[in-house]
Design a protein around this motif. Structure first.
Motif, PDB file in Angstrom:
ATOM      1  N   LEU A 136      52.281  72.777  21.536  1.00 51.18           N
ATOM      2  CA  LEU A 136      53.530  72.700  22.301  1.00 51.18           C
ATOM      3  C   LEU A 136      54.175  74.071  22.443  1.00 51.18           C
ATOM      4  CD1 LEU A 136      55.699  71.008  23.746  1.00 51.18           C
ATOM      5  CD2 LEU A 136      56.779  70.652  21.509  1.00 51.18           C
ATOM      6  N   GLN A 138      52.288  75.953  25.019  1.00 51.72           N
ATOM      7  CA  GLN A 138      52.623  75.497  26.368  1.00 51.72           C
ATOM      8  C   GLN A 138      53.955  76.084  26.834  1.00 51.72           C
ATOM      9  OE1 GLN A 138      52.651  71.302  25.685  1.00 51.72           O
ATOM     10  NE2 GLN A 138      50.458  71.037  26.033  1.00 51.72           N
ATOM     11  N   ASN A 185      51.948  67.840  29.867  1.00 53.74           N
ATOM     12  CA  ASN A 185      51.640  66.880  28.808  1.00 53.74           C
ATOM     13  C   ASN A 185      51.402  65.471  29.326  1.00 53.74           C
ATOM     14  OD1 ASN A 185      51.542  68.158  26.135  1.00 53.74           O
ATOM     15  ND2 ASN A 185      53.573  68.887  26.685  1.00 53.74           N
ATOM     16  N   ASN A 232      47.847  65.477  30.290  1.00 57.50           N
ATOM     17  CA  ASN A 232      47.092  65.619  29.050  1.00 57.50           C
ATOM     18  C   ASN A 232      46.989  64.278  28.314  1.00 57.50           C
ATOM     19  OD1 ASN A 232      47.621  67.192  25.854  1.00 57.50           O
ATOM     20  ND2 ASN A 232      45.705  66.974  26.940  1.00 57.50           N
ATOM     21  N   MET A 251      45.470  69.940  30.780  1.00 61.10           N
ATOM     22  CA  MET A 251      46.681  70.777  30.783  1.00 61.10           C
ATOM     23  C   MET A 251      46.714  71.667  32.022  1.00 61.10           C
ATOM     24  SD  MET A 251      47.646  71.715  26.829  1.00 61.10           S
ATOM     25  CE  MET A 251      46.525  73.082  26.700  1.00 61.10           C
ATOM     26  N   THR A 281      53.613  58.340  29.549  1.00 63.81           N
ATOM     27  CA  THR A 281      54.137  59.247  28.530  1.00 63.81           C
ATOM     28  C   THR A 281      55.526  58.817  28.072  1.00 63.81           C
ATOM     29  OG1 THR A 281      52.875  61.078  29.489  1.00 63.81           O
ATOM     30  CG2 THR A 281      54.695  61.654  28.024  1.00 63.81           C
TER      31      THR A 281
END
Length: 350
Positions: free
Chosen positions: A106, A109, A154, A157, A221, A258
């Protein structure tokens, strides 16, 4: 052939040619996804397919950038997008080889997104449905843009749980944004999304069930980051509200999946980053769908969301609001019926 046509064809052909080489490289370097209790596959599968997607995309962009003049106001944004995308692929490859802790990934990212923002990828203003523009201060622009880039990265992902799922959904989302860009006459966005669609679709030939290679974090990603970033670059040249609502709907499936995962884990008092088996594809498998059937159904859902996104650009404000409200109601009803909000330990991912 139009420039965006070349972008699609070059990316498609490059992905078809390069992916077998990536499979060979993965076996030689040990970049393999090994079976375990959470996974469906029974033998080690290469998992750095994102490298092939990235190289195919960059080949297409090289051809496009040589053929076309980029508007000066978009040049900086494109630089940020390509540099940020390259960094996110590197981060993904490191994760594919070493399984980085979730918090480290994270932070990585956020770093990649910050570089893109520094190089010009930023949400500088928003427009309301009447067309009035509201410019944002840096202390709002920077965190909002980073949140958008990291969030969409994400979502793609996390949906990469079945053979061909993330590649197909990314292809459908790219085509959706491409069609809207064509309607709005934003050639750069059309070319980039055509290249993303070509690279993802070419890779899908090797990734659809039974998969010969997984895209890994390097691929999922990268696709998420590029779709999030090009939406921002497109928003610079059009009504930003519509430009950002379109990708939210186009990527509605992974975004909702998500969001539901976060709600589900928070409700069960487990860490947000802790993997579970409650995603939509897990629910479909537990209902008796095969991998292929589950993936094809999710393609259909993504395509319907894509049609909704395209319709937004063609209708009045009132009808646009009704479309969005209708989509939200249908999604919430479907999620409740499938038990998405409950923790579940009966299904598996690839």
């Amino acid at each position: 052939m139009p420039d965006f046509g070349w972008a699609f064809v070059v990316a498609l052909v490059a992905a078809l040619i390069l992916t077998p080489g990536v499979i060979w490289l993965a076996f030689r370097t040990g970049a393999l996804d090994k079976p375990d209790a959470r996974k469906v596959h029974k033998k080690p599968i290469p998992r750095i397919g994102g490298l092939g997607i990235y190289l195919a995309f960059m080949a297409a962009m090289g051809v496009y950038l040589n053929m076309s003049d980029i508007p000066s106001d978009a040049e900086q944004g494109m630089t940020g997008l390509l540099v940020g995308g390259t960094l996110i692929v590197i981060l993904g490859l490191i994760d594919d080889y070493t399984d980085l802790p979730a918090k480290v990934k994270l932070l990585g990212q956020i770093g990649c997104a910050a570089v893109a923002v520094f190089l010009g990828v930023r949400i500088d203003f928003i427009t309301d449905f009447s067309g009035d523009i509201m410019y944002l201060y840096d202390y709002v622009t920077i965190p909002v843009t980073i949140f958008w880039l990291v969030g969409i990265t994400n979502t793609v992902n996390l949906i990469d749980g079945l053979d061909g799922l993330a590649a197909g959904v990314a292809t459908i989302a790219s085509i959706t944004i491409f069609l809207v860009a064509m309607q709005m006459d934003v050639a750069l966005v059309a070319a980039v999304t055509a290249a993303i669609a070509g690279a993802a679709f070419g890779f899908l030939h090797y990734n659809f069930n039974p998969a010969r290679i997984f895209m890994g974090d390097s691929g999922s990603m990268f696709l998420g980051f590029m779709l999030a970033g090009i939406s921002i670059v497109g928003a610079m040249k059009s009504a930003a509200t519509i430009a950002l609502v379109v990708p939210i709907l186009a990527l509605g499936l992974p975004i909702c999946d998500t969001a539901f995962a976060i709600i589900r884990r928070a409700h069960a008092h487990v860490p947000i980053f802790k993997p579970d088996k409650g995603h939509l594809h897990h629910r479909l498998l537990s209902l008796g769908f095969t991998q292929r059937q589950a993936v094809l159904l999710m393609y259909i859902i993504s395509a319907l969301l894509g049609f909704s996104a395209i319709a937004l650009t063609e209708v009045s404000t009132g009808i646009a609001v009704l479309i969005v409200a209708g989509v939200i109601i249908c999604v919430m009803y479907g999620a409740k019926r499938l038990g998405i909000f409950r923790m579940n330990d009966t299904a598996h991912s690839h």
